[in-house]
Design a protein around this motif. Sequence first.
Motif, mmCIF file in Angstrom:
data_model
loop_
_atom_site.group_PDB
_atom_site.id
_atom_site.type_symbol
_atom_site.label_atom_id
_atom_site.label_comp_id
_atom_site.label_asym_id
_atom_site.label_seq_id
_atom_site.Cartn_x
_atom_site.Cartn_y
_atom_site.Cartn_z
ATOM 1 N N TYR A 119 0.827 -1.216 0.000
ATOM 2 C CA TYR A 119 0.000 0.000 0.000
ATOM 3 C C TYR A 119 0.859 1.263 0.000
ATOM 4 N N ASP A 120 2.086 1.138 0.533
ATOM 5 C CA ASP A 120 3.001 2.291 0.485
ATOM 6 C C ASP A 120 3.327 2.624 -0.963
ATOM 7 N N ASN A 121 3.325 1.598 -1.807
ATOM 8 C CA ASN A 121 3.791 1.786 -3.185
ATOM 9 C C ASN A 121 2.686 1.792 -4.229
ATOM 10 N N ASP A 354 15.015 -1.165 7.570
ATOM 11 C CA ASP A 354 14.920 0.038 6.736
ATOM 12 C C ASP A 354 13.865 -0.189 5.662
ATOM 13 N N TYR A 355 13.220 0.889 5.243
ATOM 14 C CA TYR A 355 12.215 0.763 4.191
ATOM 15 C C TYR A 355 12.886 0.525 2.840
ATOM 16 N N ARG A 356 14.127 1.043 2.741
ATOM 17 C CA ARG A 356 14.814 0.917 1.446
ATOM 18 C C ARG A 356 15.482 -0.447 1.348
ATOM 19 N N LEU A 366 21.232 2.419 7.988
ATOM 20 C CA LEU A 366 19.890 1.871 8.200
ATOM 21 C C LEU A 366 19.111 2.752 9.164
ATOM 22 N N LEU A 367 17.806 2.826 8.929
ATOM 23 C CA LEU A 367 16.962 3.653 9.794
ATOM 24 C C LEU A 367 17.026 3.141 11.227
ATOM 25 N N ILE A 368 16.909 1.829 11.381
ATOM 26 C CA ILE A 368 17.070 1.227 12.708
ATOM 27 C C ILE A 368 18.187 0.210 12.591
ATOM 28 N N GLY A 385 12.582 12.361 20.334
ATOM 29 C CA GLY A 385 13.653 12.710 19.402
ATOM 30 C C GLY A 385 13.092 13.408 18.191
ATOM 31 N N PRO A 386 13.996 13.880 17.336
ATOM 32 C CA PRO A 386 13.537 14.646 16.178
ATOM 33 C C PRO A 386 12.677 13.813 15.237
ATOM 34 N N SER A 387 11.830 14.491 14.534
ATOM 35 C CA SER A 387 10.935 13.829 13.595
ATOM 36 C C SER A 387 11.755 13.134 12.499
ATOM 37 N N GLY A 388 11.334 11.969 12.101
ATOM 38 C CA GLY A 388 12.041 11.249 11.039
ATOM 39 C C GLY A 388 13.095 10.299 11.578
ATOM 40 N N GLY A 389 13.237 10.245 12.918
ATOM 41 C CA GLY A 389 14.258 9.379 13.506
ATOM 42 C C GLY A 389 13.891 7.912 13.446
ATOM 43 N N GLY A 390 12.605 7.622 13.292
ATOM 44 C CA GLY A 390 12.202 6.222 13.173
ATOM 45 C C GLY A 390 11.357 5.737 14.344
ATOM 46 N N LYS A 391 10.793 6.662 15.105
ATOM 47 C CA LYS A 391 10.012 6.259 16.289
ATOM 48 C C LYS A 391 8.737 5.503 15.882
ATOM 49 N N THR A 392 8.000 6.091 14.933
ATOM 50 C CA THR A 392 6.770 5.428 14.477
ATOM 51 C C THR A 392 7.103 4.075 13.872
ATOM 52 N N THR A 393 8.178 4.065 13.090
ATOM 53 C CA THR A 393 8.602 2.826 12.449
ATOM 54 C C THR A 393 8.839 1.746 13.494
ATOM 55 N N LEU A 394 9.537 2.150 14.547
ATOM 56 C CA LEU A 394 9.854 1.197 15.604
ATOM 57 C C LEU A 394 8.561 0.621 16.204
ATOM 58 N N PHE A 401 3.916 -4.794 11.185
ATOM 59 C CA PHE A 401 3.442 -4.102 9.988
ATOM 60 C C PHE A 401 4.541 -4.153 8.923
ATOM 61 N N TYR A 402 5.754 -4.170 9.393
ATOM 62 C CA TYR A 402 6.910 -4.309 8.496
ATOM 63 C C TYR A 402 7.834 -5.378 9.089
ATOM 64 N N GLU A 403 8.603 -6.010 8.210
ATOM 65 C CA GLU A 403 9.465 -7.110 8.649
ATOM 66 C C GLU A 403 10.874 -6.619 8.937
HETATM 67 P P1 ADP Z 1 9.389 9.444 13.393
HETATM 68 O O1 ADP Z 1 8.225 8.692 13.920
HETATM 69 O O2 ADP Z 1 10.584 9.405 14.287
HETATM 70 O O3 ADP Z 1 9.063 10.842 12.987
HETATM 71 P P2 ADP Z 1 9.165 7.685 11.138
HETATM 72 O O4 ADP Z 1 9.317 6.325 11.698
HETATM 73 O O5 ADP Z 1 7.815 8.156 10.845
HETATM 74 O O6 ADP Z 1 9.912 8.709 12.091
HETATM 75 O O7 ADP Z 1 10.015 7.782 9.799
HETATM 76 C C1 ADP Z 1 11.381 7.464 9.783
HETATM 77 C C2 ADP Z 1 11.904 7.535 8.358
HETATM 78 O O8 ADP Z 1 11.328 6.515 7.589
HETATM 79 C C3 ADP Z 1 11.580 8.834 7.671
HETATM 80 O O9 ADP Z 1 12.721 9.222 6.968
HETATM 81 C C4 ADP Z 1 10.488 8.502 6.717
HETATM 82 O O10 ADP Z 1 10.627 9.249 5.543
HETATM 83 C C5 ADP Z 1 10.699 7.036 6.435
HETATM 84 N N1 ADP Z 1 9.425 6.342 6.275
HETATM 85 C C6 ADP Z 1 8.410 6.313 7.145
HETATM 86 N N2 ADP Z 1 7.402 5.535 6.707
HETATM 87 C C7 ADP Z 1 7.791 5.053 5.507
HETATM 88 C C8 ADP Z 1 7.194 4.174 4.548
HETATM 89 N N3 ADP Z 1 5.994 3.644 4.744
HETATM 90 N N4 ADP Z 1 7.881 3.888 3.430
HETATM 91 C C9 ADP Z 1 9.115 4.417 3.243
HETATM 92 N N5 ADP Z 1 9.725 5.233 4.095
HETATM 93 C C10 ADP Z 1 9.092 5.568 5.235
#
Ligand code: ADP
Length: 591
Positions: A119-121, A354-356, A366-368, A385-394, A401-403
């Motif tokens: 769905y991201d893509n 990482d998403y990439r 790597l993001l994490i 921490g600053p936005s984009g650090g990967g908190k939501t991802t974690l 939701f992601y592997e």
């Molecule tokens: P935070 O919660 O700390 O603000 P996020 O976890 O939302 O950070 O995002 C961390 C990084 O991962 C960001 O650079 C963001 O662009 C990237 N990112 C977040 N979600 C996706 C996704 N679904 N697909 C690709 N990249 C993502």
Amino acid sequence: MKFSTIRRFIRYYRPHMKLFSLDMLCALVVSIIDLVYPSVAEKIIDSCEGLAAGTGTLTAEGILRTILLLGALLLVIYIVKMGCNMFIAYWGHVIGTRMQGHMRHDVFHHLQTLPLKYYDNTETGTIMSKVYNDLFDVSELAHHAPENFFLAGIMMIGSFVILVQKCWQLTLIIFLFVPIIVAFALFMRKRMHEAFSSCRKKTGEMNADVQNSVSGIRVTRAYTSRDHELDKFDRINGEFVAASSYRYKSMGQFHSGMTFLMDLLYLMALVGGGIFLYRGAITIGAFTAFLLYINSFLKPINMLVALFEQVQEGATGFERFLGLMDEPEEKDDPGAVAVDKVEGTIAFEHVSFDYRDQETIGDDKLLIHDLNIEIPAGKTVALVGPSGGGKTTLCHLIPRFYEISDGRILIDGQDIRSMTRDSLRANIGIVAQDVFLFNGTIRENIAYGNFNASQQEIEEAARRANIHDHIMSLPEGYDTNVGERGVRLSGGQKQRISIARAFLKNPPILILDEATSALDNATEMQIQASLEELGRGRTEIVVAHRLSTVKKADEIIVIDERGVAERGTHEELMEQDGIYAGLYRYQFREA
Ligand code: ADP
């Protein structure tokens, strides 16, 4: 189309074999009946001709009786044909629609199982286009193709057999023409296929743009960016028109070419037949029958031409459908077991993600990377921490939701990959900044937490989320429709509904991802109380940028672009006097 694709297509016929066979039987009857008329005409003409020339065996009265008898017979036959045609038109389409319904069920089911990465893509409009437009074409193909193929086949073979009997030399001359028609059709096939594919793709893109634009209509209004939206749409619309024009061009070439070839066939029959008649090789009746049979020979060719287009559209649609169906599903690992309610101890051990594509980026980018966290059951960990650090991802890695690519995530000491996804997710509640409400009533939206909940339980959850009184003040109470994505509710109300959902779900693990960040201070304060109550007795992961809310956490982890920068309790971090202490002092002064 590949053989495996056809096989998968045929599978959808299975539940409808009875109806489908009847449909085919009707097509068979119709095609045989269509072959009768020229023979009857020949018989009548030749009898009359015989009477005029004095060579016939029947008297004038006998001929009249034969004509009336044949007429009556034809009438009966035509009534049968009407019934068959009705069956084909009605039940044929019903079979198609049922197959389409079956495919739509499969595709929707599959959509529910696809990983979030898909769905991201993929744009929503593209998916919608596959579910609606493409499948409609497939269903049209599903019944018309076999019906028409069958009808056309029988008529062609039948008329060939009859024509040979009338005058085999002329028949051979005419049939030598058929390979030319087939070659032309095959030549055009590839071009049309490309044109249809590109048209479909553009339709999907256009749907996606309209969908995007409509969802973002508030932003468009706020930024008065109508012109920008129009430009964007006009460009895609223009591309669609161009693709569509090319499609019609190839269709035009195909049609006009085919019609011309058939006209030539007619011409040959007329001239050739005329010569045979002139030479006395055939009777007038046979000549007339010949011309009429050419018609029954051309009709199936015409049908096959129409079929060709349908096959193009339907096959393209089916391939796109299969493309979606072949997207790999989220599968549970082999041997995964359903867990009951967990205690709630969470551990990240050397986790990387990482998403990439990780091959192309270095480990340190790597993001994490190599993350270790331990959260005892019932405790709270705050991520700042600053936005984009990967908190939501974690947070999203815990419900899978992601592997993750490396390491392990454990709950109660058990790798989450050894649990079924559903049972894992049943143990986790998420309250995030973006609240998604489904178009429906407030009750339905709260019930997402537990579909088996009674009205009482739903009300209890709403009460604990401090929204019950507000709901009751609405004219329709719990039956109030929230509007698309909940547009009829304020941000605070939506968040309370999502908190009520979490109360109803009652999970041992709770993730609060910037749950109050979008709210004003007063609303945040009220909601904070509900959240505190919600968190009681659960393992909590809290992401917040307002540090007042994380102060009480058992551990605070500061995550920046390089990974974990600091960790400890509020007091420890203040003592360290690092990033956290700086942020805290800044916010404190701000307050
Ligand atoms: P935070 O919660 O700390 O603000 P996020 O976890 O939302 O950070 O995002 C961390 C990084 O991962 C960001 O650079 C963001 O662009 C990237 N990112 C977040 N979600 C996706 C996704 N679904 N697909 C690709 N990249 C993502």
